[in-house]
Enzyme design. Sequence first.
Site, PDB file in Angstrom:
ATOM      1  CG  ASP A  25      -0.365  -0.017   2.515  1.00  0.00           C
ATOM      2  OD1 ASP A  25       0.866  -0.203   2.599  1.00  0.00           O
ATOM      3  OD2 ASP A  25      -1.096   0.170   3.513  1.00  0.00           O
ATOM      4  CB  SER A  26       4.607   1.676  -0.112  1.00  0.00           C
ATOM      5  OG  SER A  26       4.812   0.487  -0.851  1.00  0.00           O
ATOM      6  CG  ASP A  64       0.385  -4.101   2.013  1.00  0.00           C
ATOM      7  OD1 ASP A  64       0.459  -5.033   2.844  1.00  0.00           O
ATOM      8  OD2 ASP A  64       1.221  -3.182   1.949  1.00  0.00           O
ATOM      9  CE  LYS A  94       3.074  -6.073   3.837  1.00  0.00           C
ATOM     10  NZ  LYS A  94       2.614  -4.903   4.624  1.00  0.00           N
ATOM     11  CD  GLU A  96       0.218  -1.354   8.069  1.00  0.00           C
ATOM     12  OE1 GLU A  96      -0.178  -0.580   8.969  1.00  0.00           O
ATOM     13  OE2 GLU A  96       0.752  -0.956   7.015  1.00  0.00           O
ATOM     14  CD  GLU A 163       7.560  -0.363   7.765  1.00  0.00           C
ATOM     15  OE1 GLU A 163       6.583  -1.059   7.418  1.00  0.00           O
ATOM     16  OE2 GLU A 163       7.786   0.774   7.282  1.00  0.00           O
TER      17      GLU A 163
HETATM   18  O1  KIV Z   1       3.506  -1.141   1.701  1.00  0.00           O
HETATM   19  C1  KIV Z   1       4.671  -1.547   1.726  1.00  0.00           C
HETATM   20  O2  KIV Z   1       5.479  -1.284   0.835  1.00  0.00           O
HETATM   21  C2  KIV Z   1       5.068  -2.371   2.871  1.00  0.00           C
HETATM   22  C3  KIV Z   1       6.523  -2.679   3.011  1.00  0.00           C
HETATM   23  C4  KIV Z   1       7.273  -1.502   3.443  1.00  0.00           C
HETATM   24  C5  KIV Z   1       6.744  -3.836   3.914  1.00  0.00           C
HETATM   25  O3  KIV Z   1       4.256  -2.749   3.654  1.00  0.00           O
END
Ligand code: KIV
Length: 245
Positions: A25-26, A64, A94, A96, A163
């Site tokens: 989600d980056s 994510d 994934k 959090e 992280e």
């Molecule tokens: O969203 C992302 O890129 C991440 C990584 C930094 C692990 O969750």
Amino acid sequence: MLTAYDYSMAKLLDQAGVDVILVGDSAANVMAGYPTTLPITLDQMIYHGVSVVRGVNRALVVVDMPFGSYQGDSLEALRSAVRIMKETGADAVKLEGGQEEADSIRNIISAGIPVMGHLGLTPQSINQFGTYAVRATTEMEAEKLLQDALLLEKLGCFSLVLEKIPAELAGEVSRVVSIPVIGIGAGNRVDGQVLVMHDMLGITQGFSPRFLRRYHDLGTEITKAVSHYVEDVKASCFPNENEQY
Ligand code: KIV
């Protein structure tokens, strides 16, 4: 593990031998330019996921779950994860959080969807912490992280991202859980590493945390190539005789 958000880059990463491609989600930061990861939507994550899956032959693709698609509602979490899996063709999701998200994780896994956990600095909770500083630096936070990691393993997560936490703690987590632990800013006593592709290739500017190693300065390379093109076009040097019909 590296992040990717589109077909062409995912194809290159896959060909280069990356084991896991994370549709992070980056994307909210590096693709859309938002200051946090909060605004990206489930539909947008699915768009990035579909694009990446089309470019990958070999690597495991993890997508994510975006902010608001799973927190505090395990049925909503299941619906979101099912949409991701059905519409992208990815291998896993994934999300959090630890104890707080136990019900969501349990529900998603019960549907046969592999879940990767994510502890330590959890960017979707930025408004709770107010900073992207190193996490779990106190004994109490470190103990919670350790317990959360054990819980994620017990719930059935197949892997875990840590992280921006002290390397010693990350090493300890890695020792006590048997699932693979992937670190970012968590030292090298873990099982694998992940970086945001735009950061490690030097495309992002003005972001240089201690943990980031830049493997290339693609930002400078791209700017040079583009200014060269602009000069050529303005000077009528492009296209030349061989570049036309
Ligand atoms: O969203 C992302 O890129 C991440 C990584 C930094 C692990 O969750």
